[in-house]
Motif scaffolding. Structure first.
Motif, PDB file in Angstrom:
ATOM      1  N   VAL A 298     -39.515  -3.428  43.130  1.00  0.00           N
ATOM      2  CA  VAL A 298     -40.177  -3.627  41.944  1.00  0.00           C
ATOM      3  C   VAL A 298     -41.328  -4.423  42.009  1.00  0.00           C
ATOM      4  CG1 VAL A 298     -40.474  -3.886  39.373  1.00  0.00           C
ATOM      5  CG2 VAL A 298     -38.409  -3.211  40.334  1.00  0.00           C
ATOM      6  N   ASP A 299     -42.603  -3.628  42.166  1.00  0.00           N
ATOM      7  CA  ASP A 299     -43.960  -4.426  42.450  1.00  0.00           C
ATOM      8  C   ASP A 299     -44.960  -4.178  41.120  1.00  0.00           C
ATOM      9  OD1 ASP A 299     -43.139  -4.834  45.086  1.00  0.00           O
ATOM     10  OD2 ASP A 299     -44.269  -2.782  45.858  1.00  0.00           O
ATOM     11  N   LEU A 300     -45.835  -5.136  41.358  1.00  0.00           N
ATOM     12  CA  LEU A 300     -46.857  -5.286  40.114  1.00  0.00           C
ATOM     13  C   LEU A 300     -47.951  -3.994  40.294  1.00  0.00           C
ATOM     14  CD1 LEU A 300     -47.456  -9.053  40.103  1.00  0.00           C
ATOM     15  CD2 LEU A 300     -45.910  -7.747  38.847  1.00  0.00           C
ATOM     16  N   ALA A 301     -48.670  -3.661  39.527  1.00  0.00           N
ATOM     17  CA  ALA A 301     -49.649  -2.677  39.435  1.00  0.00           C
ATOM     18  C   ALA A 301     -50.505  -2.843  41.114  1.00  0.00           C
ATOM     19  CB  ALA A 301     -50.432  -2.824  38.188  1.00  0.00           C
ATOM     20  N   GLY A 302     -50.740  -3.974  41.234  1.00  0.00           N
ATOM     21  CA  GLY A 302     -51.591  -4.323  42.514  1.00  0.00           C
ATOM     22  C   GLY A 302     -50.880  -4.156  43.688  1.00  0.00           C
ATOM     23  N   GLY A 303     -49.553  -3.837  43.801  1.00  0.00           N
ATOM     24  CA  GLY A 303     -48.695  -3.590  45.093  1.00  0.00           C
ATOM     25  C   GLY A 303     -47.848  -4.958  45.458  1.00  0.00           C
ATOM     26  N   GLU A 304     -48.473  -6.127  44.798  1.00  0.00           N
ATOM     27  CA  GLU A 304     -47.436  -7.282  45.394  1.00  0.00           C
ATOM     28  C   GLU A 304     -46.170  -7.435  44.630  1.00  0.00           C
ATOM     29  OE1 GLU A 304     -50.555  -8.863  42.286  1.00  0.00           O
ATOM     30  OE2 GLU A 304     -50.444  -7.160  43.885  1.00  0.00           O
ATOM     31  N   PRO A 305     -45.262  -7.963  45.163  1.00  0.00           N
ATOM     32  CA  PRO A 305     -43.990  -8.083  44.534  1.00  0.00           C
ATOM     33  C   PRO A 305     -43.950  -8.716  43.243  1.00  0.00           C
ATOM     34  CG  PRO A 305     -44.021  -9.473  46.438  1.00  0.00           C
ATOM     35  CD  PRO A 305     -45.157  -8.892  46.465  1.00  0.00           C
ATOM     36  N   LEU A 306     -42.882  -8.146  42.346  1.00  0.00           N
ATOM     37  CA  LEU A 306     -42.724  -9.052  41.137  1.00  0.00           C
ATOM     38  C   LEU A 306     -41.825 -10.075  41.296  1.00  0.00           C
ATOM     39  CD1 LEU A 306     -42.695  -9.514  37.922  1.00  0.00           C
ATOM     40  CD2 LEU A 306     -40.847  -7.753  37.913  1.00  0.00           C
ATOM     41  N   ARG A 307     -42.368 -11.340  41.439  1.00  0.00           N
ATOM     42  CA  ARG A 307     -41.667 -12.609  41.951  1.00  0.00           C
ATOM     43  C   ARG A 307     -41.813 -13.651  41.052  1.00  0.00           C
ATOM     44  NH1 ARG A 307     -42.588 -13.245  48.104  1.00  0.00           N
ATOM     45  NH2 ARG A 307     -41.541 -11.314  48.164  1.00  0.00           N
ATOM     46  N   VAL A 308     -40.718 -14.068  40.416  1.00  0.00           N
ATOM     47  CA  VAL A 308     -40.591 -15.320  39.391  1.00  0.00           C
ATOM     48  C   VAL A 308     -40.150 -16.345  39.879  1.00  0.00           C
ATOM     49  CG1 VAL A 308     -40.756 -13.490  37.503  1.00  0.00           C
ATOM     50  CG2 VAL A 308     -38.740 -14.652  38.293  1.00  0.00           C
ATOM     51  N   GLY A 309     -39.526 -16.408  41.217  1.00  0.00           N
ATOM     52  CA  GLY A 309     -38.801 -17.527  41.563  1.00  0.00           C
ATOM     53  C   GLY A 309     -37.327 -17.420  41.944  1.00  0.00           C
TER      54      GLY A 309
ATOM     55  N   LEU B 162     -47.168  -2.834  36.299  1.00  0.00           N
ATOM     56  CA  LEU B 162     -46.688  -4.334  35.519  1.00  0.00           C
ATOM     57  C   LEU B 162     -47.591  -5.268  35.868  1.00  0.00           C
ATOM     58  CD1 LEU B 162     -42.801  -4.311  36.770  1.00  0.00           C
ATOM     59  CD2 LEU B 162     -43.776  -3.984  34.690  1.00  0.00           C
ATOM     60  N   ALA B 163     -48.278  -6.092  34.992  1.00  0.00           N
ATOM     61  CA  ALA B 163     -49.111  -7.419  35.178  1.00  0.00           C
ATOM     62  C   ALA B 163     -48.324  -8.200  35.589  1.00  0.00           C
ATOM     63  CB  ALA B 163     -49.668  -7.595  33.807  1.00  0.00           C
ATOM     64  N   PRO B 164     -49.062  -9.463  36.151  1.00  0.00           N
ATOM     65  CA  PRO B 164     -48.319 -10.671  36.445  1.00  0.00           C
ATOM     66  C   PRO B 164     -47.562 -11.187  35.703  1.00  0.00           C
ATOM     67  CG  PRO B 164     -50.653 -10.336  37.525  1.00  0.00           C
ATOM     68  CD  PRO B 164     -50.612  -9.265  36.685  1.00  0.00           C
ATOM     69  N   PRO B 165     -46.452 -11.824  35.841  1.00  0.00           N
ATOM     70  CA  PRO B 165     -45.572 -12.359  34.721  1.00  0.00           C
ATOM     71  C   PRO B 165     -46.060 -13.705  34.326  1.00  0.00           C
ATOM     72  CG  PRO B 165     -44.645 -12.789  36.887  1.00  0.00           C
ATOM     73  CD  PRO B 165     -45.606 -11.782  37.231  1.00  0.00           C
ATOM     74  N   VAL B 166     -45.861 -13.774  32.844  1.00  0.00           N
ATOM     75  CA  VAL B 166     -46.475 -14.996  32.082  1.00  0.00           C
ATOM     76  C   VAL B 166     -45.029 -15.412  31.365  1.00  0.00           C
ATOM     77  CG1 VAL B 166     -48.752 -14.195  31.790  1.00  0.00           C
ATOM     78  CG2 VAL B 166     -46.991 -13.516  30.176  1.00  0.00           C
ATOM     79  N   PRO B 167     -45.099 -16.681  31.196  1.00  0.00           N
ATOM     80  CA  PRO B 167     -43.914 -17.373  30.217  1.00  0.00           C
ATOM     81  C   PRO B 167     -43.863 -17.050  29.091  1.00  0.00           C
ATOM     82  CG  PRO B 167     -45.388 -19.250  31.452  1.00  0.00           C
ATOM     83  CD  PRO B 167     -46.084 -17.720  31.715  1.00  0.00           C
ATOM     84  N   LEU B 168     -42.531 -16.499  28.560  1.00  0.00           N
ATOM     85  CA  LEU B 168     -42.239 -16.099  27.288  1.00  0.00           C
ATOM     86  C   LEU B 168     -42.513 -17.102  26.472  1.00  0.00           C
ATOM     87  CD1 LEU B 168     -41.337 -13.266  26.845  1.00  0.00           C
ATOM     88  CD2 LEU B 168     -38.876 -13.933  26.367  1.00  0.00           C
ATOM     89  N   GLN B 169     -42.711 -16.896  24.961  1.00  0.00           N
ATOM     90  CA  GLN B 169     -42.868 -17.969  24.127  1.00  0.00           C
ATOM     91  C   GLN B 169     -41.692 -17.869  23.000  1.00  0.00           C
ATOM     92  OE1 GLN B 169     -45.748 -20.162  23.733  1.00  0.00           O
ATOM     93  NE2 GLN B 169     -45.939 -19.301  26.209  1.00  0.00           N
ATOM     94  N   ALA B 170     -41.282 -19.160  22.726  1.00  0.00           N
ATOM     95  CA  ALA B 170     -40.492 -18.980  21.410  1.00  0.00           C
ATOM     96  C   ALA B 170     -40.591 -20.469  20.668  1.00  0.00           C
ATOM     97  CB  ALA B 170     -39.127 -19.312  21.953  1.00  0.00           C
ATOM     98  N   ALA B 171     -40.651 -20.215  19.043  1.00  0.00           N
ATOM     99  CA  ALA B 171     -40.997 -21.166  18.448  1.00  0.00           C
ATOM    100  C   ALA B 171     -42.565 -21.804  18.571  1.00  0.00           C
ATOM    101  CB  ALA B 171     -39.881 -22.205  18.494  1.00  0.00           C
ATOM    102  N   GLY B 172     -43.328 -21.012  19.046  1.00  0.00           N
ATOM    103  CA  GLY B 172     -44.582 -21.417  19.405  1.00  0.00           C
ATOM    104  C   GLY B 172     -44.910 -22.445  20.740  1.00  0.00           C
ATOM    105  N   ALA B 173     -43.643 -22.469  21.667  1.00  0.00           N
ATOM    106  CA  ALA B 173     -44.108 -23.085  23.015  1.00  0.00           C
ATOM    107  C   ALA B 173     -43.693 -22.161  23.922  1.00  0.00           C
ATOM    108  CB  ALA B 173     -43.112 -24.227  22.729  1.00  0.00           C
ATOM    109  N   GLU B 174     -43.710 -22.547  25.323  1.00  0.00           N
ATOM    110  CA  GLU B 174     -43.186 -21.832  26.283  1.00  0.00           C
ATOM    111  C   GLU B 174     -41.451 -22.011  26.556  1.00  0.00           C
ATOM    112  OE1 GLU B 174     -43.444 -22.578  31.189  1.00  0.00           O
ATOM    113  OE2 GLU B 174     -45.247 -22.620  30.099  1.00  0.00           O
ATOM    114  N   LEU B 175     -40.944 -20.863  26.797  1.00  0.00           N
ATOM    115  CA  LEU B 175     -39.657 -20.975  26.665  1.00  0.00           C
ATOM    116  C   LEU B 175     -39.034 -21.175  27.937  1.00  0.00           C
ATOM    117  CD1 LEU B 175     -37.482 -18.194  25.239  1.00  0.00           C
ATOM    118  CD2 LEU B 175     -36.721 -19.829  26.825  1.00  0.00           C
TER     119      LEU B 175
END
Length: 300
Positions: free
Chosen positions: A38-49, A90-103
Motif C-alpha cells: 500500500v503506497d501513498l499518492a506520491g508512490g512512496e510506501p505507507l510507512r508508520v514504523g 493516501l496522504a502521508p500519515p499524521v498522528p491521531l488525536q484524542a481528547a485534544g492531544a496526540e494519541l
C-alpha cells in the motif's frame, strides 16, 4: 475489508520491519492474490514504523477508505484518502488525536480497531496495547471526522510477572476484533494475545555445557560488534542522505532495511542466525503462542 470495492473482502496486514502495509486482493475463486504494497499518492510506501497494525475504515465519512495504523512504539496514525471514491490516494500519515492531544500509548504495540461500539451510529476506536490492555475512545461527533474522547479501560493491563500456567484472562500484545459471538444482537470483544514461555529443558553432558557457554559468549560479543558497526554505518548513511541529526530516529528503520541487505549487515545477520540455531539446539526453547479470548457483552 473490501479495499478495491469489487464486492469481495480483501486482506490488509502490517509487517514488522520497516512496517510496510500490504494488501492481498480476493480473487474470483475465493482465494487471495499476490501481496501488493500500500503506497501513498506520491508512490512512496505507507510507512508508520515497525510492527504496523492497520485498520481500514471510512474515517471521515466521505465515501472513501482511509487507514488508521498503529505501530510498535504505541503511536496511532491516520492516512487520509483523498480520492472520494474506490481509488486510493493516501496522504502521508499524521498522528491521531484524542481528547485534544496526540494519541500515543505509554505501552507498546498499538493495535487499532474502528467500530461503532455503543450502537449510536458513530465510529469509535478500540485500541489494544502491548501490556494487554484494551481501551475505548468514544466518538462524540455524529457526522464527519470522529472526535475521540479520553480512553475508557475495557481490559486492564496484564499483571506483572510470568504468565500463570492456567490464565484466566487475555495476555500481552492485545489484538482486537468485534463480532456478535453468541448471536444475542450485541457486539462482543475478541482479543488475541502473544505469550512467550520456556519450553522443556535440554539435558547436556559436559561437552554440551561447554558448547552452550561458548555459543552464549560468542552471541554476546557479536551483539556488541553489531551494535558498534550498525551505529557507525547509520552515521555514514545519515550524512550521505543529508538527514539532520534531530530527524535520525525517523529514518532508522529505512536505514536498517538497506544495511541488512548490504554486505556488512547481511554477514552479521547470517552469523547471528547461525549462533541462534546453535543456542536453540543447546538450551530450552522459547515457546511463542497465543490464544483468542472472547469477552461476551453484558447489559445494553
Amino acid at each position: 475489508m473490501d479495499l478495491d470495492r469489487d464486492g469481495r473482502p480483501d486482506l490488509v496486514t502490517g509487517s514488522y520491519l520497516p512496517g510496510d502495509v500490504f494488501w492481498f486482493p480476493r480473487t474470483e475463486g475465493g482465494g487471495l492474490g499476490a501481496a501488493r504494497r500500500v503506497d501513498l499518492a506520491g508512490g512512496e510506501p505507507l510507512r508508520v514504523g515497525r510492527a504496523s497494525w492497520p485498520c481500514v475504515t471510512d474515517w471521515e465519512g466521505d465515501g472513501d477508505l482511509d487507514l488508521v495504523v498503529g505501530n510498535m512504539l504505541g503511536a496511532v496514525l491516520l492516512a487520509r484518502n483523498a480520492s472520494g471514491g474506490a481509488a486510493l490516494a493516501l496522504a502521508p500519515p499524521v498522528p491521531l488525536q484524542a481528547a485534544g492531544a496526540e494519541l500515543k500509548l505509554v505501552a507498546t504495540n498499538a493495535a487499532p480497531c474502528v467500530v461503532d461500539w455503543d450502537g449510536d451510529g458513530a465510529q469509535d476506536l478500540l485500541l489494544g496495547a502491548g501490556d494487554g490492555a484494551v481501551r475505548l475512545y468514544r466518538n462524540a461527533s455524529r457526522s464527519g471526522e470522529p472526535a475521540l474522547g479520553a480512553p475508557v479501560e475495557l481490559i486492564a493491563p496484564c499483571p506483572a510477572g510470568a504468565p500463570p500456567a492456567r490464565p484466566i484472562r487475555s495476555g500481552p500484545r492485545a489484538r482486537v476484533a468485534l463480532a456478535d459471538w453468541n448471536a444475542d444482537g450485541r457486539l462482543d470483544l475478541l482479543v488475541g494475545e502473544h505469550v512467550s514461555e520456556d519450553g522443556p529443558p535440554v539435558v547436556l553432558d559436559a561437552a554440551g555445557e561447554r558448547a552452550l557457554e561458548e555459543a552464549r559468549r560468542a552471541s554476546a560479543a557479536l551483539g556488541v560488534e553489531r551494535g558498534e558497526r550498525e551505529r557507525a554505518a547509520f552515521t555514514r548513511w545519515l550524512a550521505e542522505k543529508h538527514i539532520p541529526a534531530h530527524e535520525a530516529s525517523l529514518h532508522h528503520d529505512d536505514f536498517l532495511v538497506e544495511w541488512e541487505a548490504g554486505s556488512e549487515g547481511r554477514a552479521l545477520v547470517e552469523r547471528q542466525a547461525e549462533l541462534a540455531a546453535t543456542l536453540a539446539r543447546l538450551q530450552a526453547p522459547i515457546l511463542e503462542h497465543g490464544r483468542v479470548w472472547v469477552y461476551l457483552r453484558r447489559g445494553s
